[in-house]
Design a protein around this motif. Structure first.
Motif, mmCIF file in Angstrom:
data_model
loop_
_atom_site.group_PDB
_atom_site.id
_atom_site.type_symbol
_atom_site.label_atom_id
_atom_site.label_comp_id
_atom_site.label_asym_id
_atom_site.label_seq_id
_atom_site.Cartn_x
_atom_site.Cartn_y
_atom_site.Cartn_z
ATOM 1 N N ARG A 1 1.912 -20.747 2.673
ATOM 2 C CA ARG A 1 1.353 -19.525 2.085
ATOM 3 C C ARG A 1 0.681 -19.874 0.760
ATOM 4 O O ARG A 1 1.227 -20.601 -0.061
ATOM 5 C CB ARG A 1 2.441 -18.483 1.846
ATOM 6 N N GLY B 1 1.848 -20.913 -6.487
ATOM 7 C CA GLY B 1 1.140 -20.178 -5.447
ATOM 8 C C GLY B 1 0.912 -20.953 -4.164
ATOM 9 O O GLY B 1 0.278 -20.437 -3.240
ATOM 10 N N THR C 1 -0.948 -18.024 -2.513
ATOM 11 C CA THR C 1 -1.051 -16.763 -3.240
ATOM 12 C C THR C 1 -2.051 -16.921 -4.379
ATOM 13 O O THR C 1 -1.976 -17.885 -5.156
ATOM 14 C CB THR C 1 0.316 -16.354 -3.813
ATOM 15 N N SER D 1 -2.263 -12.834 -0.881
ATOM 16 C CA SER D 1 -1.959 -14.123 -0.256
ATOM 17 C C SER D 1 -2.601 -14.309 1.121
ATOM 18 O O SER D 1 -2.962 -13.344 1.794
ATOM 19 C CB SER D 1 -0.446 -14.303 -0.121
#
Length: 250
Positions: free
Chosen positions: A163, A153, A165, A93
């Motif tokens: 974030r 994600g 990922t 990430s």
């Protein structure tokens, strides 16, 4: 030719196109600082998720910002992000911290929710022409296939923190999100235009140094400076693009 070389070639060609063609800067009769540039064609669209041509790309980069931009060496550098994020190998990430106080052209402050909205839009196969940019993100394939409403994600961790990922390390990811297609837009502006039966590609709203104020199809576009631009007030008052298809006249 690998993906990174293709991205760099597109960006370098686009940058060259819009550097070598200016017809000149001047002050108009009211003393405004105006920069005029010729275009060979009308921009097909100024909706970031739909841009596929260098004309729209060159104009769009004055209207929009992404989390990262490209520096003079064509390397990713912070834009709406405060700094380049570190790769977290433990969970594949990147965590981006956004600049605070960034204003859209409509006056609202940008938040991490705007990044998620913009990137979910970039993964919407019904409108996006650049789905591949975010394909490495976890859950992107499910979103594209219509198996999920949101991309798992892409997570908002706070007002200014997001974030992302990935399914696996992707060396070109930071380059890809530096493309104009990954620019951040405000949901309310997109939805207002759509409710009115118009196109966001003709009434774009971003965070960039200039905002579109007038557009006469196949004739000219007028960009006015964005006084609240987060990097400081632009030194030009206006950028005017004139559509001149004939090479000799241009």
């Amino acid at each position: 030719m690998n993906r990174l070389v293709i991205i760099a070639a597109i960006l370098m060609f686009s940058a060259t196109l819009f550097v070598v063609l200016p017809t000149g800067g001047l002050e108009d009769m009211r003393g405004l600082k105006v920069f005029r540039l010729p275009l060979s064609e009308n921009p097909p669209t100024l909706d970031p998720v739909k841009i596929q041509d260098v004309t729209s790309d060159g104009v769009g980069r004055k209207i929009f910002n992404g989390l990262v931009r490209f520096d003079k060496e064509m390397r990713p550098a912070p834009d709406l992000a405060q700094a380049m994020p570190a790769w977290n190998a433990a969970d594949n990430s990147y965590t981006f911290e956004l600049r605070k106080g960034v204003k859209f052209h409509n006056g609202r402050e940008l938040t991490a929710a705007d990044v998620k909205y913009s990137w979910e839009r970039l993964l919407d196969p019904e409108i996006s022409e650049r789905l591949q940019i975010l394909e490495p993100v976890a859950g992107a394939k499910e979103k594209i296939a219509g198996q999920a409403r949101e991309t798992r994600g892409i997570e908002v961790l706070g007002p200014y923190t997001i974030r992302v990922t990935l399914t696996a390390p992707a060396p070109t990811f930071l380059y890809e999100i530096g493309m104009v297609n990954a620019s951040i837009v405000p949901r309310e502006a997109v939805e207002a235009v759509e409710r009115a039966g118009s196109s966001f590609g003709r009434q774009p709203v971003g965070t960039g140094p200039f905002k579109l104020t007038k557009w006469r199809e196949n004739a000219w576009l007028v960009l006015e400076r964005h006084d609240d631009y987060f990097e400081g007030q632009p030194k030009l008052d206006r950028v005017v693009y004139e559509v001149i298809p004939d090479p000799q006249s241009r």
